[in-house]
Motif scaffolding. Structure first.
Motif, PDB file in Angstrom:
ATOM      1  N   LEU A  17       0.840  -1.190   0.000  1.00  0.00           N
ATOM      2  CA  LEU A  17       0.000   0.000   0.000  1.00  0.00           C
ATOM      3  C   LEU A  17       0.878   1.244   0.000  1.00  0.00           C
ATOM      4  CD1 LEU A  17      -2.725  -0.939   2.647  1.00  0.00           C
ATOM      5  CD2 LEU A  17      -2.776  -1.263   0.178  1.00  0.00           C
ATOM      6  N   TRP A  18       0.592   2.176  -0.868  1.00  0.00           N
ATOM      7  CA  TRP A  18       1.323   3.437  -0.878  1.00  0.00           C
ATOM      8  C   TRP A  18       0.518   4.525  -0.179  1.00  0.00           C
ATOM      9  CZ3 TRP A  18       0.366   7.966  -3.942  1.00  0.00           C
ATOM     10  CH2 TRP A  18      -0.759   7.879  -4.753  1.00  0.00           C
ATOM     11  N   ILE A  19      -0.746   4.238   0.077  1.00  0.00           N
ATOM     12  CA  ILE A  19      -1.621   5.111   0.864  1.00  0.00           C
ATOM     13  C   ILE A  19      -2.203   4.243   1.975  1.00  0.00           C
ATOM     14  CG2 ILE A  19      -3.758   6.451   0.842  1.00  0.00           C
ATOM     15  CD1 ILE A  19      -3.285   7.001  -2.100  1.00  0.00           C
ATOM     16  N   THR A  20      -2.221   4.767   3.169  1.00  0.00           N
ATOM     17  CA  THR A  20      -2.794   4.015   4.286  1.00  0.00           C
ATOM     18  C   THR A  20      -4.240   3.654   3.977  1.00  0.00           C
ATOM     19  OG1 THR A  20      -1.380   5.235   5.796  1.00  0.00           O
ATOM     20  CG2 THR A  20      -3.241   4.080   6.769  1.00  0.00           C
ATOM     21  N   HIS A  21      -4.609   2.412   4.322  1.00  0.00           N
ATOM     22  CA  HIS A  21      -5.950   1.913   4.026  1.00  0.00           C
ATOM     23  C   HIS A  21      -7.024   2.778   4.689  1.00  0.00           C
ATOM     24  CE1 HIS A  21      -8.976  -0.825   2.745  1.00  0.00           C
ATOM     25  NE2 HIS A  21      -9.315  -1.174   3.965  1.00  0.00           N
ATOM     26  N   ARG A  22      -8.058   3.043   3.937  1.00  0.00           N
ATOM     27  CA  ARG A  22      -9.206   3.839   4.350  1.00  0.00           C
ATOM     28  C   ARG A  22      -8.838   5.252   4.777  1.00  0.00           C
ATOM     29  NH1 ARG A  22     -13.671   0.018   7.037  1.00  0.00           N
ATOM     30  NH2 ARG A  22     -13.637  -1.552   5.429  1.00  0.00           N
ATOM     31  N   THR A  23      -8.039   5.872   3.957  1.00  0.00           N
ATOM     32  CA  THR A  23      -7.738   7.293   4.180  1.00  0.00           C
ATOM     33  C   THR A  23      -8.183   8.058   2.931  1.00  0.00           C
ATOM     34  OG1 THR A  23      -5.439   6.984   3.451  1.00  0.00           O
ATOM     35  CG2 THR A  23      -5.867   6.887   5.831  1.00  0.00           C
ATOM     36  N   ALA A  24      -7.266   8.540   2.143  1.00  0.00           N
ATOM     37  CA  ALA A  24      -7.581   9.408   0.998  1.00  0.00           C
ATOM     38  C   ALA A  24      -8.507   8.744  -0.024  1.00  0.00           C
ATOM     39  CB  ALA A  24      -6.296   9.853   0.316  1.00  0.00           C
ATOM     40  N   THR A  25      -8.309   7.482  -0.320  1.00  0.00           N
ATOM     41  CA  THR A  25      -9.129   6.831  -1.344  1.00  0.00           C
ATOM     42  C   THR A  25     -10.537   6.492  -0.849  1.00  0.00           C
ATOM     43  OG1 THR A  25      -8.349   4.619  -0.761  1.00  0.00           O
ATOM     44  CG2 THR A  25      -7.116   5.825  -2.467  1.00  0.00           C
ATOM     45  N   HIS A  26     -10.758   6.563   0.440  1.00  0.00           N
ATOM     46  CA  HIS A  26     -12.064   6.273   1.017  1.00  0.00           C
ATOM     47  C   HIS A  26     -12.753   7.540   1.536  1.00  0.00           C
ATOM     48  CE1 HIS A  26     -10.656   2.148   0.869  1.00  0.00           C
ATOM     49  NE2 HIS A  26     -11.846   1.733   1.248  1.00  0.00           N
ATOM     50  N   TRP A  27     -12.256   8.706   1.159  1.00  0.00           N
ATOM     51  CA  TRP A  27     -12.790   9.952   1.669  1.00  0.00           C
ATOM     52  C   TRP A  27     -14.130  10.264   1.006  1.00  0.00           C
ATOM     53  CZ3 TRP A  27     -11.615  15.449  -0.009  1.00  0.00           C
ATOM     54  CH2 TRP A  27     -11.981  16.361   0.980  1.00  0.00           C
ATOM     55  N   GLY A  28     -15.185  10.318   1.803  1.00  0.00           N
ATOM     56  CA  GLY A  28     -16.535  10.492   1.292  1.00  0.00           C
ATOM     57  C   GLY A  28     -16.769  11.768   0.518  1.00  0.00           C
ATOM     58  N   ILE A  29     -16.240  12.890   1.015  1.00  0.00           N
ATOM     59  CA  ILE A  29     -16.456  14.175   0.340  1.00  0.00           C
ATOM     60  C   ILE A  29     -15.872  14.156  -1.071  1.00  0.00           C
ATOM     61  CG2 ILE A  29     -15.764  16.606   0.340  1.00  0.00           C
ATOM     62  CD1 ILE A  29     -16.231  16.670   3.295  1.00  0.00           C
ATOM     63  N   GLY A  30     -14.738  13.527  -1.238  1.00  0.00           N
ATOM     64  CA  GLY A  30     -14.121  13.451  -2.568  1.00  0.00           C
ATOM     65  C   GLY A  30     -15.000  12.709  -3.558  1.00  0.00           C
ATOM     66  N   TRP A  31     -15.515  11.563  -3.143  1.00  0.00           N
ATOM     67  CA  TRP A  31     -16.375  10.766  -4.026  1.00  0.00           C
ATOM     68  C   TRP A  31     -17.690  11.485  -4.319  1.00  0.00           C
ATOM     69  CZ3 TRP A  31     -14.668   6.833  -6.804  1.00  0.00           C
ATOM     70  CH2 TRP A  31     -13.517   6.167  -6.395  1.00  0.00           C
ATOM     71  N   VAL A  32     -18.275  12.115  -3.304  1.00  0.00           N
ATOM     72  CA  VAL A  32     -19.531  12.843  -3.509  1.00  0.00           C
ATOM     73  C   VAL A  32     -19.302  14.038  -4.442  1.00  0.00           C
ATOM     74  CG1 VAL A  32     -21.308  14.252  -2.369  1.00  0.00           C
ATOM     75  CG2 VAL A  32     -20.605  12.075  -1.358  1.00  0.00           C
ATOM     76  N   ALA A  33     -18.186  14.739  -4.279  1.00  0.00           N
ATOM     77  CA  ALA A  33     -17.880  15.882  -5.148  1.00  0.00           C
ATOM     78  C   ALA A  33     -17.749  15.437  -6.605  1.00  0.00           C
ATOM     79  CB  ALA A  33     -16.600  16.572  -4.686  1.00  0.00           C
ATOM     80  N   VAL A  34     -17.045  14.343  -6.851  1.00  0.00           N
ATOM     81  CA  VAL A  34     -16.909  13.838  -8.224  1.00  0.00           C
ATOM     82  C   VAL A  34     -18.269  13.428  -8.772  1.00  0.00           C
ATOM     83  CG1 VAL A  34     -15.920  11.982  -9.632  1.00  0.00           C
ATOM     84  CG2 VAL A  34     -14.512  13.116  -7.911  1.00  0.00           C
ATOM     85  N   LEU A  35     -19.091  12.805  -7.942  1.00  0.00           N
ATOM     86  CA  LEU A  35     -20.427  12.391  -8.362  1.00  0.00           C
ATOM     87  C   LEU A  35     -21.272  13.596  -8.772  1.00  0.00           C
ATOM     88  CD1 LEU A  35     -22.294   9.748  -8.349  1.00  0.00           C
ATOM     89  CD2 LEU A  35     -23.243  10.762  -6.282  1.00  0.00           C
ATOM     90  N   VAL A  36     -21.300  14.625  -7.947  1.00  0.00           N
ATOM     91  CA  VAL A  36     -22.119  15.813  -8.223  1.00  0.00           C
ATOM     92  C   VAL A  36     -21.607  16.558  -9.459  1.00  0.00           C
ATOM     93  CG1 VAL A  36     -22.780  18.095  -7.326  1.00  0.00           C
ATOM     94  CG2 VAL A  36     -22.927  16.071  -5.858  1.00  0.00           C
ATOM     95  N   LEU A  37     -20.305  16.789  -9.536  1.00  0.00           N
ATOM     96  CA  LEU A  37     -19.750  17.528 -10.671  1.00  0.00           C
ATOM     97  C   LEU A  37     -19.945  16.775 -11.986  1.00  0.00           C
ATOM     98  CD1 LEU A  37     -16.491  18.908  -9.028  1.00  0.00           C
ATOM     99  CD2 LEU A  37     -18.583  20.179  -9.593  1.00  0.00           C
TER     100      LEU A  37
END
Length: 182
Positions: free
Chosen positions: A73-93
């Protein structure tokens, strides 16, 4: 090896993420079909569906350093890739871009639907997901124990959300059949 064992024990099973990804694909394809007003709406729905299935496992595979031999893992599990606001922002945009004929919009929208479904599947277990700031867990069960419940809930949500399109399609089919019978 330790990071691999950690990933297996602390998340919903890969099969559950794939099964919920198909439900997310149905949601994404339906949303694209309803929002798109171009001649490519069918292609957009197919792209959204496929991207949602891929996105349903993305928060986990995006953490893996595929370019190294160790595949750690190059990113700690359940940190940046699991960030809810990021996914919701991509979904809305990406949803806002659907009606403008951008070919990338259905892909990105589907991918975000799948990623968000992944977070919803991970949310009930004790490790939780970082929705806004810090992790939040529903703390209902340990991962992998109640996957069937998560899959059933995902498919129930998908069926409920696509209901209007199915009703509209059924109405058009009945009207077409009535017209053919004349």
């Amino acid at each position: 090896m330790r990071s691999f064992v950690f990933r297996i024990t602390c998340m919903a099973s890969n099969a559950a993420h794939h099964a919920t990804g198909w439900a997310a694909g149905l949601i994404a394809a339906t949303a694209v079909a309803q929002a798109s007003h171009t001649s490519l709406e069918h292609l957009g729905s197919i792209l959204a569906f496929c991207a949602a299935v891929a996105g349903s496992t993305a928060p986990d595979w995006m953490e893996v350093a595929w370019w190294t031999r160790a595949r750690r893992l190059w990113i700690t599990h359940r940190t940046a890739t699991h960030w809810g606001i990021g996914w919701v922002a991509v979904l809305v945009l990406s949803y806002q871009a659907l009606g403008h004929g951008h070919l990338w919009a259905p892909l990105l929208f589907g991918f975000a639907c799948g990623g968000l479904m992944h977070l919803l599947a991970d949310w009930p277990n004790p490790l939780g997901v970082p929705w806004i700031w810090g992790r939040h867990s529903l703390n209902l069960w340990k991962s992998g124990r109640c996957d069937l419940i998560v899959v059933i809930l995902a498919w129930a949500a998908a069926c409920w959300l696509v209901r209007p399109l199915w009703a509209a399609t059924a109405t058009r089919v009945v009207e077409w059949l009535a017209h053919q019978a004349r």
